[in-house]
Design a protein around this motif. Structure first.
Motif, PDB file in Angstrom:
ATOM      1  N   LEU A 211       0.876  -1.086  -0.141  1.00  0.00           N
ATOM      2  CA  LEU A 211      -0.027  -0.133   0.082  1.00  0.00           C
ATOM      3  C   LEU A 211       0.866   1.368   0.224  1.00  0.00           C
ATOM      4  CD1 LEU A 211      -2.823   0.758   0.005  1.00  0.00           C
ATOM      5  CD2 LEU A 211      -2.878   0.886   2.495  1.00  0.00           C
ATOM      6  N   ASP A 212       1.737   1.301   0.899  1.00  0.00           N
ATOM      7  CA  ASP A 212       2.808   2.511   0.822  1.00  0.00           C
ATOM      8  C   ASP A 212       3.633   2.619  -0.331  1.00  0.00           C
ATOM      9  OD1 ASP A 212       1.987   2.827   3.671  1.00  0.00           O
ATOM     10  OD2 ASP A 212       3.800   1.895   4.459  1.00  0.00           O
TER      11      ASP A 212
ATOM     12  N   ARG B 160      -7.475   2.323   5.271  1.00  0.00           N
ATOM     13  CA  ARG B 160      -6.461   2.973   4.335  1.00  0.00           C
ATOM     14  C   ARG B 160      -6.538   2.198   3.112  1.00  0.00           C
ATOM     15  NH1 ARG B 160      -0.837   2.376   5.591  1.00  0.00           N
ATOM     16  NH2 ARG B 160      -0.432   3.506   3.665  1.00  0.00           N
ATOM     17  N   THR B 161      -6.762   0.786   3.180  1.00  0.00           N
ATOM     18  CA  THR B 161      -6.762   0.165   1.882  1.00  0.00           C
ATOM     19  C   THR B 161      -8.118   0.391   1.279  1.00  0.00           C
ATOM     20  OG1 THR B 161      -5.626  -1.756   2.774  1.00  0.00           O
ATOM     21  CG2 THR B 161      -7.227  -2.185   0.936  1.00  0.00           C
TER      22      THR B 161
ATOM     23  N   GLN C  25      -9.974   3.356   1.451  1.00  0.00           N
ATOM     24  CA  GLN C  25      -9.668   4.656   0.872  1.00  0.00           C
ATOM     25  C   GLN C  25      -9.228   4.478  -0.535  1.00  0.00           C
ATOM     26  OE1 GLN C  25      -7.992   6.853   3.901  1.00  0.00           O
ATOM     27  NE2 GLN C  25      -9.828   6.839   5.170  1.00  0.00           N
ATOM     28  N   ARG C  26      -8.166   3.762  -0.551  1.00  0.00           N
ATOM     29  CA  ARG C  26      -7.246   3.590  -1.891  1.00  0.00           C
ATOM     30  C   ARG C  26      -7.914   2.889  -2.857  1.00  0.00           C
ATOM     31  NH1 ARG C  26      -1.968   3.080  -2.040  1.00  0.00           N
ATOM     32  NH2 ARG C  26      -1.706   4.985  -0.907  1.00  0.00           N
TER      33      ARG C  26
ATOM     34  N   ASP D 173      -1.898  -0.792  -7.677  1.00  0.00           N
ATOM     35  CA  ASP D 173      -1.687   0.801  -7.015  1.00  0.00           C
ATOM     36  C   ASP D 173      -1.807   0.426  -5.510  1.00  0.00           C
ATOM     37  OD1 ASP D 173      -1.253   3.374  -6.816  1.00  0.00           O
ATOM     38  OD2 ASP D 173      -3.284   3.814  -6.832  1.00  0.00           O
ATOM     39  N   GLY D 174      -1.370  -0.771  -5.117  1.00  0.00           N
ATOM     40  CA  GLY D 174      -1.107  -1.006  -3.554  1.00  0.00           C
ATOM     41  C   GLY D 174      -2.366  -1.719  -3.009  1.00  0.00           C
ATOM     42  N   VAL D 175      -3.324  -2.001  -3.754  1.00  0.00           N
ATOM     43  CA  VAL D 175      -4.561  -2.353  -3.324  1.00  0.00           C
ATOM     44  C   VAL D 175      -4.742  -3.860  -3.649  1.00  0.00           C
ATOM     45  CG1 VAL D 175      -7.178  -2.311  -3.411  1.00  0.00           C
ATOM     46  CG2 VAL D 175      -5.726   0.013  -3.518  1.00  0.00           C
TER      47      VAL D 175
ATOM     48  N   ARG E 277       2.340   1.785  -3.221  1.00  0.00           N
ATOM     49  CA  ARG E 277       1.435   1.732  -4.321  1.00  0.00           C
ATOM     50  C   ARG E 277       1.818   0.659  -5.537  1.00  0.00           C
ATOM     51  NH1 ARG E 277      -2.127   5.929  -4.999  1.00  0.00           N
ATOM     52  NH2 ARG E 277      -2.116   7.433  -3.429  1.00  0.00           N
TER      53      ARG E 277
END
Length: 180
Positions: free
Chosen positions: A25-26, A124-125, A127-128, A55-57, A28
């Motif tokens: 996630l950090d 956080r996940t 949101q991304r 993209d980190g997801v 991406r």
């Protein structure tokens, strides 16, 4: 799941796969994480878990033994440890075939729930994650019953984490590797 070889970004021994999710996630990351559990490290068994990312997801998950995909693969990954992690960067187009497989897809926040349980990482996940993934994959919750039952047993989860932590520290010390 047959993945092309990506560019290796990181290789470590970890006690918790949550570190992998946070790192992806950090960064991406578009690519995948390859997690070899303790049985593989100790017995040369062929048990590997894979989680793919865009993209980190997280997008998809697979485990070679017992040939599980999607949320079932996450349950398999969560039940073993420590892990030897390989984090690989790969073009998104190389992941298209895997991401099109409905059986391998996972809701964006599900790996953070199953493999980590950290509420902040879950948020956080989410949101991304693209909105269309959050909406379309929230409809397929029926297959999550086994995962939810597993997560409700906090003592079992804590015992697995404790065992994984001590095994990771032992292996890392034995191999002179840093432990995160």
């Amino acid at each position: 799941m047959n993945l092309p070889q990506g560019r290796l970004l990181r290789q470590r021994v970890l006690s918790s796969p949550e570190t992998v999710l946070t790192g992806a996630l950090d960064r991406r990351l578009t690519g995948y994480a390859r997690l070899e559990p303790q049985e593989t490290l100790l017995l040369s068994a062929d048990r590997v878990g894979v989680v793919t990312f865009v993209d980190g997801v997280p997008v998809a998950a697979y485990h070679t033994a017992p040939d599980a995909s999607g949320t079932d693969a996450l349950t398999e990954i969560a039940s073993s440890g420590p892990y030897r992690l390989g984090l690989y960067e790969l073009e998104e187009s190389a992941l298209d075939r895997i991401h099109e497989s409905e059986s391998a897809r996972v809701p964006p926040e599900m790996p953070a729930r199953v493999l980590g349980g950290d509420q902040q990482l879950i948020e956080r996940t989410r949101q991304r994650a693209p909105n269309d993934r959050l909406e379309s994959e929230s409809n397929g919750r029926d297959s999550l019953a086994a995962v939810e039952a597993f997560l409700e047993n906090e003592q079992q989860i804590e015992a697995i984490r404790d065992r994984a932590q001590s095994e990771a520290e032992s292996r890392a010390d034995e191999w002179n590797l840093p432990v995160e």
